[in-house]
Structures are given as structure tokens and as C-alpha cells.
Motif scaffolding. Structure first.
Motif, PDB file in Angstrom:
ATOM      1  N   ILE A  44      -3.085   2.961  -8.607  1.00  0.00           N
ATOM      2  CA  ILE A  44      -1.772   3.212  -9.508  1.00  0.00           C
ATOM      3  C   ILE A  44      -1.794   1.805 -10.541  1.00  0.00           C
ATOM      4  CG2 ILE A  44       0.648   3.051  -8.999  1.00  0.00           C
ATOM      5  CD1 ILE A  44       0.334   3.843  -6.344  1.00  0.00           C
ATOM      6  N   SER A  47       1.834  -2.370 -15.113  1.00  0.00           N
ATOM      7  CA  SER A  47       2.454  -3.691 -14.902  1.00  0.00           C
ATOM      8  C   SER A  47       3.956  -3.818 -15.564  1.00  0.00           C
ATOM      9  CB  SER A  47       1.845  -4.801 -15.362  1.00  0.00           C
ATOM     10  OG  SER A  47       1.549  -4.738 -16.933  1.00  0.00           O
ATOM     11  N   MET A  51       7.074   0.426 -12.687  1.00  0.00           N
ATOM     12  CA  MET A  51       5.892   0.679 -11.927  1.00  0.00           C
ATOM     13  C   MET A  51       5.745  -0.562 -11.094  1.00  0.00           C
ATOM     14  SD  MET A  51       4.842   3.517 -12.694  1.00  0.00           S
ATOM     15  CE  MET A  51       3.595   3.682 -11.403  1.00  0.00           C
ATOM     16  N   LYS A  55       5.387   0.310  -6.874  1.00  0.00           N
ATOM     17  CA  LYS A  55       4.146  -0.092  -5.972  1.00  0.00           C
ATOM     18  C   LYS A  55       4.752  -0.984  -4.997  1.00  0.00           C
ATOM     19  CE  LYS A  55       1.690  -1.652  -9.708  1.00  0.00           C
ATOM     20  NZ  LYS A  55       0.486  -2.209 -10.544  1.00  0.00           N
ATOM     21  N   LYS A  56       5.590  -1.717  -5.006  1.00  0.00           N
ATOM     22  CA  LYS A  56       6.407  -2.632  -4.015  1.00  0.00           C
ATOM     23  C   LYS A  56       6.886  -1.663  -3.052  1.00  0.00           C
ATOM     24  CE  LYS A  56       8.097  -6.205  -1.946  1.00  0.00           C
ATOM     25  NZ  LYS A  56       9.006  -5.743  -1.039  1.00  0.00           N
ATOM     26  N   ILE A  58       6.134   1.474  -2.340  1.00  0.00           N
ATOM     27  CA  ILE A  58       4.995   2.253  -1.792  1.00  0.00           C
ATOM     28  C   ILE A  58       4.405   1.373  -0.729  1.00  0.00           C
ATOM     29  CG2 ILE A  58       2.834   3.140  -2.098  1.00  0.00           C
ATOM     30  CD1 ILE A  58       3.830   4.261  -4.832  1.00  0.00           C
ATOM     31  N   SER A  59       4.270   0.260  -0.863  1.00  0.00           N
ATOM     32  CA  SER A  59       3.399  -0.904  -0.036  1.00  0.00           C
ATOM     33  C   SER A  59       4.425  -0.994   1.194  1.00  0.00           C
ATOM     34  CB  SER A  59       3.389  -2.026  -0.526  1.00  0.00           C
ATOM     35  OG  SER A  59       2.764  -2.917   0.333  1.00  0.00           O
ATOM     36  N   ILE A  81       0.751   9.666  -6.199  1.00  0.00           N
ATOM     37  CA  ILE A  81       1.425   8.533  -5.422  1.00  0.00           C
ATOM     38  C   ILE A  81       1.456   9.051  -3.876  1.00  0.00           C
ATOM     39  CG2 ILE A  81       3.550   7.784  -4.830  1.00  0.00           C
ATOM     40  CD1 ILE A  81       2.506   6.602  -7.388  1.00  0.00           C
ATOM     41  N   LYS A  88      -2.870   4.798   2.586  1.00  0.00           N
ATOM     42  CA  LYS A  88      -2.477   3.395   2.960  1.00  0.00           C
ATOM     43  C   LYS A  88      -1.690   3.262   4.377  1.00  0.00           C
ATOM     44  CE  LYS A  88      -2.137  -0.090   0.833  1.00  0.00           C
ATOM     45  NZ  LYS A  88      -2.984  -1.300   0.576  1.00  0.00           N
TER      46      LYS A  88
END
Length: 364
Positions: A44, A47, A51, A55-56, A58-59, A81, A88
Motif C-alpha cells: 500500500i 504518504s 492513505m 493504513k493505520k 487497516i493495521s 486492500i 495481515k
């Protein structure tokens, strides 16, 4: 070590050559398998604030079991995604099954329901096959009304349980290029199903909303296609990178990837550069229209820029001049307490011209 050959280093130098070869072969096999897994792990890139936030998120949700709804325009990376979330999660070694809603027969979920309810069913259903894994429902917004009700019934009543009450553990991730909430409001999508799917939602921004990510994405795609084509290196010029940020990207990241593939395979940027230069001109005009909107209060100016191929600079300039002139004229009259002679002198026009303008703009 990181290449998977740690077992070789602890062998006694007097070991049987056949044993050494067997260990080496096993290490190579494991290394290749690990490399293959890494090769398919999605990246992915981005910055931009949007995004970074995604990303945060998704984590944080990777190891949860709740349903996820991913919305975004075509080409924004909804399936990427989805696969990232799956890989993950603790389900990474379990099935990942993708169902494209537009391609399914209307009675598909009806048959799935019958399989789940019938303990004697010989055929294995999708939900059983996806046990402990992830089920991707692609383009759920394009699903007909009747199957929506059946899918809701599967989720609520039978879909997560076999007839023998043995639980079926499936994580559902749905994607849509259309706004499901709007479809619910218009009666085109089942409200109950929407609530089941919309537990965690991710809205992917279009590429035109994260222009700062384009350079990194372009470099990634250039490297990718160099490897595929056997080229050692291909560097995108600063000129074309600048042009890439001026394009409106209706096809989003997928369109950028296709364009970079064309550049790398052709070995030059000229053909693409010509195409992007045209859109840079359109972008400049579009930005100019936005400035007009701010200056003259043109609430309806947006209708003139929906189709970039039909822009009339003359027409929009005339609208701007008329609206701006009316605003300035009214302001001048108010500042002189509607004294027309003083207003004409203030605006440096003849008294007769002022009267004509007052009549034309219906200022009393």
C-alpha cells in the motif's frame, strides 16, 4: 539467516554428502516458498494524509473478525486492500475466496442457502469452503434485490452455521464502487444487509485527491515493469512526473499503472507526454474557473467544467465579466448612497453608460 540457509551452517563437515545435499535442497525449497509468498504480498503505497489514515485503520482491524465495507471509485485498489487485510490477519493461511456480484447467477445465494440447510447436501457451498478464511463480495452495490435478501438470511440465520450447528467462521469483506448508503436511501439496496456489511468502513480516495502519492506510485510501477520486461532500469523524467500530477485520473491507480507500463515497454515518454500536456492545459483552465467562482460568486460555474472536452473559455469569461461587473456596480452605488453622477465618476464611465448598466442588471 534471512535467506533460509541457517540449517546448513550447523552441519558437521564430516556429514554424509547426501545428507548435506538433502538439507541444502530443503533450505532452497523453503526459501523459494517464502520468496513466493513475499512476492504476492500487496504493498500500500502513499504518504498522503488520507492513505496514512487508511493504513493505520487497516493495521488496527487486521485481526478482528467483523465485516468490512470498502468503497471507492474503479481503480482505487479495493481488492488490493482486501487481500492486504486477509494476509495481515490470522486467516492468512486459510482460504481467500472472491465472488464478483455482477457475474453471479441470480439464484446463486438461494442455492448456497439450501446447501447450508441440507445436511445431506453432496456439494460444498462457498461459505463452507471459506471456513476460517475471508470471503470477498466484489461490487456488492450491483447485486440484484432478491439475492440481497437471501444473502442477509444466510448471514443472519444459516450462513454462519451448518445444519449440525457446527459454526462456520467466515470473515466477509464487501467492496463497492457505488455509495451503498445512497442506494439504501433510494431503495436499491437492502437496509438490513447494509448494516451487516457496514460494521467497519474504509473509503478509498480517488488518485486526483492524493496527488502527492503519484511520484512514489509511478516509481514502484516503473520498477515492477522493468523486472517483468527484463530491463535493468528505467527512470521517469522530472518532466513527466510533473505532468502526471496535472492529469485528472478517471481510472485512478489502475490507469496510472497502465500508463507507466506503456512508457516502460515503449522505452520513451514522448507519446504519453503529448497526451498529458493536453490535460495540463485543461487543468489550468479548470483551476482558473475555480478562481472565478471564488471571485465572482458563480454558484453555477461547475456545470461548465463537468466535461473537459467541451470547455468554452469565451462563454465562461463572459459570465464572469457580467457577474463581476454587476457586483462592482452595485457596490459602487451603495458606497455613494445611490448618487448616480458620483457613481459614474467613481467608475470612470459616462452617466449614460451607468444608466444603461443599471437597467441591464435591473438595479433599482
Amino acid at each position: 539467516d534471512s535467506n533460509g540457509f541457517s540449517d546448513v551452517s550447523v552441519l558437521n563437515v564430516n556429514s554424509n554428502p547426501a545428507e548435506i545435499q538433502a538439507v541444502v535442497n530443503q533450505a532452497i525449497k523453503e526459501s523459494c516458498e517464502n520468496a513466493e509468498k513475499r512476492a504476492y504480498f500487496p504493498l500500500i503505497i502513499g504518504s498522503s494524509p488520507a492513505m496514512v489514515k487508511i493504513k493505520k485503520k487497516i493495521s488496527d482491524l487486521a485481526n478482528l473478525n467483523e465485516a468490512v465495507l470498502i468503497q471507492g471509485e474503479s481503480g482505487t485498489g479495493k481488492e488490493l486492500i482486501t487481500r492486504f487485510i486477509h494476509l495481515k490477519s490470522k486467516r492468512c493461511n486459510r482460504p481467500f475466496i472472491k465472488l464478483s456480484m455482477p457475474q453471479l447467477p441470480v439464484d446463486f445465494f438461494e442455492k448456497q442457502l439450501l446447501m447450508l440447510e441440507d445436511p445431506q447436501a453432496e456439494e460444498e457451498g462457498i461459505f463452507t469452503a471459506a471456513h476460517q478464511g475471508t470471503l470477498l463480495l466484489e461490487e456488492i452495490g450491483r447485486m440484484p434485490a432478491e439475492p440481497q435478501s437471501t444473502l442477509l438470511k444466510i448471514i443472519d440465520e444459516a450462513g454462519l452455521f451448518k445444519a449440525a450447528d457446527e459454526p462456520i467462521d467466515v470473515r466477509i469483506i464487501a467492496t463497492s464502487g457505488r455509495d451503498l448508503a445512497a442506494l439504501v436511501e433510494s431503495g436499491q439496496f437492502n437496509k438490513g444487509l447494509f448494516y451487516r456489511l457496514n460494521v467497519i468502513r474504509i473509503d478509498l480516495p480517488p488518485l486526483r485527491s492524493r496527488l502527492e502519492d503519484i511520484s512514489a506510485l509511478a516509481d514502484l510501477f516503473a520498477d515492477k515493469f522493468c523486472i517483468e520486461s527484463g530491463k535493468s532500469h528505467f527512470e521517469l523524467s522530472p518532466k513527466i512526473k510533473s505532468l502526471l500530477t496535472c492529469y485528472h485520473w478517471p481510472g485512478n491507480v489502475q490507469e496510472l499503472q497502465d500508463l507507466i507500463r506503456l512508457i516502460v515497454n515503449d522505452g520513451n515518454e514522448d507519446r504519453v507526454t503529448r497526451k498529458l500536456r493536453i490535460h495540463k492545459k485543461y487543468q489550468a483552465i479548470t483551476d482558473y474557473y475555480r478562481d472565478i467562482h471564488a471571485l465572482a460568486g458563480l454558484g453555477d460555474v461547475k456545470k461548465h467544467i463537468k466535461d473537459l472536452d467541451k470547455i468554452s473559455l469565451k462563454k465562461i469569461s463572459n459570465i464572469f465579466m457580467e457577474r463581476a461587473e454587476k457586483k462592482v456596480l452595485k457596490k459602487a452605488l451603495e458606497s455613494t448612497n445611490w448618487n448616480r453622477k458620483r457613481t459614474a465618476a467613481l467608475l470612470d464611465i459616462s452617466y449614460k453608460s451607468l444608466l444603461n448598466k443599471i437597467k441591464e442588471y435591473k438595479l433599482g
